[in-house]
Write a protein that holds these residues in place. Sequence first.
Motif, PDB file in Angstrom:
ATOM      1  N   PRO A   1       0.827  -1.213   0.000  1.00 36.30           N
ATOM      2  CA  PRO A   1       0.000   0.000   0.000  1.00 36.30           C
ATOM      3  C   PRO A   1       0.860   1.261   0.000  1.00 36.30           C
ATOM      4  O   PRO A   1       1.957   1.296   0.570  1.00 36.30           O
ATOM      5  N   THR A   2       0.368   2.296  -0.631  1.00 31.71           N
ATOM      6  CA  THR A   2       1.131   3.534  -0.787  1.00 31.71           C
ATOM      7  C   THR A   2       1.643   4.062   0.546  1.00 31.71           C
ATOM      8  O   THR A   2       2.797   4.493   0.661  1.00 31.71           O
ATOM      9  N   ALA A   3       0.801   4.038   1.563  1.00 31.65           N
ATOM     10  CA  ALA A   3       1.168   4.627   2.850  1.00 31.65           C
ATOM     11  C   ALA A   3       2.277   3.860   3.558  1.00 31.65           C
ATOM     12  O   ALA A   3       2.908   4.390   4.477  1.00 31.65           O
ATOM     13  N   GLU A   4       2.545   2.608   3.145  1.00 32.27           N
ATOM     14  CA  GLU A   4       3.556   1.791   3.815  1.00 32.27           C
ATOM     15  C   GLU A   4       4.794   1.554   2.952  1.00 32.27           C
ATOM     16  O   GLU A   4       5.770   0.970   3.418  1.00 32.27           O
ATOM     17  N   ARG A   5       4.750   2.008   1.712  1.00 31.13           N
ATOM     18  CA  ARG A   5       5.768   1.601   0.734  1.00 31.13           C
ATOM     19  C   ARG A   5       7.173   2.026   1.151  1.00 31.13           C
ATOM     20  O   ARG A   5       8.104   1.218   1.181  1.00 31.13           O
ATOM     21  N   ALA A   6       7.355   3.288   1.476  1.00 30.85           N
ATOM     22  CA  ALA A   6       8.687   3.763   1.855  1.00 30.85           C
ATOM     23  C   ALA A   6       9.153   3.098   3.144  1.00 30.85           C
ATOM     24  O   ALA A   6      10.321   2.692   3.259  1.00 30.85           O
ATOM     25  N   ALA A   7       8.255   2.981   4.105  1.00 33.78           N
ATOM     26  CA  ALA A   7       8.631   2.391   5.390  1.00 33.78           C
ATOM     27  C   ALA A   7       9.042   0.938   5.233  1.00 33.78           C
ATOM     28  O   ALA A   7      10.034   0.485   5.833  1.00 33.78           O
TER      29      ALA A   7
END
Length: 544
Positions: free
Chosen positions: A287-293
């Motif tokens: 999911p976009t909100a978790e991608r970088a993390a």
Amino acid sequence: MLKPLTSEQNQWVETTIGNMTLEQQVGQLLCPVIPHFQTDDWLRLLQQVPLGALFIRSMPGAAIREMLTTIQDSSPVPLLVAGDLEHGASAVADESTIFPWPMAAGAADNLDLISEMGRATAAEARYCGLHWNFGPVVDLNLNFNNPITNIRSMSDDPDRIVRLSVPLIKSLQAGDHLAATAKHFPGDGVDDRDHHIAGSVNSLPMAQWKETYGRVFQAAIDAGVMSIMPGHISLPDYQGYRQNPDDAPPATLSRDLLIKLLREEMGFDGLIVSDASSMNGLTTRVPTAERAARSIAAGIDMYLFPDSLQEFNYLLASLEEGILSAERVRDAARRVLELKARLHLPEDPFGPPPSETDKTTFRQAAQEMADRSVTILRSDGRPPLALQTGARVLTVSVGEINQMRGVEDLDVFDDELRERGFSVNHLLNPNNGELRAEVAEHDAVFINVYTIPFAVFGTVRTVIGHFNSWNWRSIFVDCPHVVYTAFGSPYLLYEMPHVPNLIATYGATDVQQKAAVKVWLGEIKPSGTCPVSLPKTTIRPFVE
């Protein structure tokens, strides 16, 4: 191996990270690119997000230096400035030396010339304020249909890639002016998918991977490469997905590949930078909100091409939610700062201008590499061509011309012919009738096929040739004065198995167009060796 920091550099890293808040450490992990951004746009963004790096696309060199001077002066911690300098700083600073594409370097196979390419790239980039080269590509082009590697790869032979990439890395990094980046770990070029639009799989069994890609990346690590870029590419045999390879997570989300394999087993201690985060090889998995993390938690130190403000806030939220730990952020931020220290950014983020003597030497090296790379793939006794001054010649460009992607028509080729006293007419992707009408009126016809990675996403096959324009492939049958050049993929021969003549330049930079003219007119002898195995049709049973 990676050169250790001096005591002064270590002190700067420790002092700098010690004075940073957690939010500032998070900002160090982001490297955005925003096309056509002006100086004021970057300054506004930096007021919102304490970025660690930025990526620059093509601009005039003076404008880059002026913009970066203002940006660096306004940043409390010097910014890493990156670019895709795979065959010279001209990819960013547009008046810098244009070297041939990497596969041409493989065909020329000259250690002195590839070292000079590295020296030129470092000198010209650092003067403009760039410090980080997302190159060299050390992938093996094992699959001729792979749309990412092709002429961006030097070869399909690990021996040749090691032989050329090690001196290139060393010359790029000599003087600590420019960091090299070996990419795309664990290695692209096996399957035929483009991880811009789909997940990509390196399906080799580990024993074969270690003898090929593993050996190439290990050589880069042993040569002291400062950074490595994982692709959105999986290695299922290592990751435990032998039975379901497509389910294996890409390297950019795989702690097994980044920490266990790359860091612990292979001993890499530099900076790991993700490939572009907007590519579907990554975006389809998280999911976009978790991608970088998730990427940073897996071992990515620098997250490439984020939506900066949004993903900065997502990362802060991920810290609160426990998806990402403060310890991992601090470790990644330290590696970013270590690269800045290693490149002497705290002292001066710019370098001196190359001398006029250096510029001349760089240009000569680029042309010599192009000249040495031209390869005869098939010959009917030509080159050379016997043309008299004033001869009428027709040049036909076949390919996806897209100026937004930096793919322009082959004007230099035509200019070189005119300078030699020929009358030149030109057609771009003509239909069958247009081509037939012109061919008979000329003394020689050059069919110049221009197929390079990213001209059309998802393929490097020659897709020009719809139902109204295919005769360029067969016009030689009735017109023996037609000759063919592959300005790009050498695998064109597979698509035209009966063509009587074909030379390959492995790209269409200015120096490569000039080299092709020299070869066709007999001014130089083609001496390149094809650095990849060309596919052949074989009789074999169908395998389900």
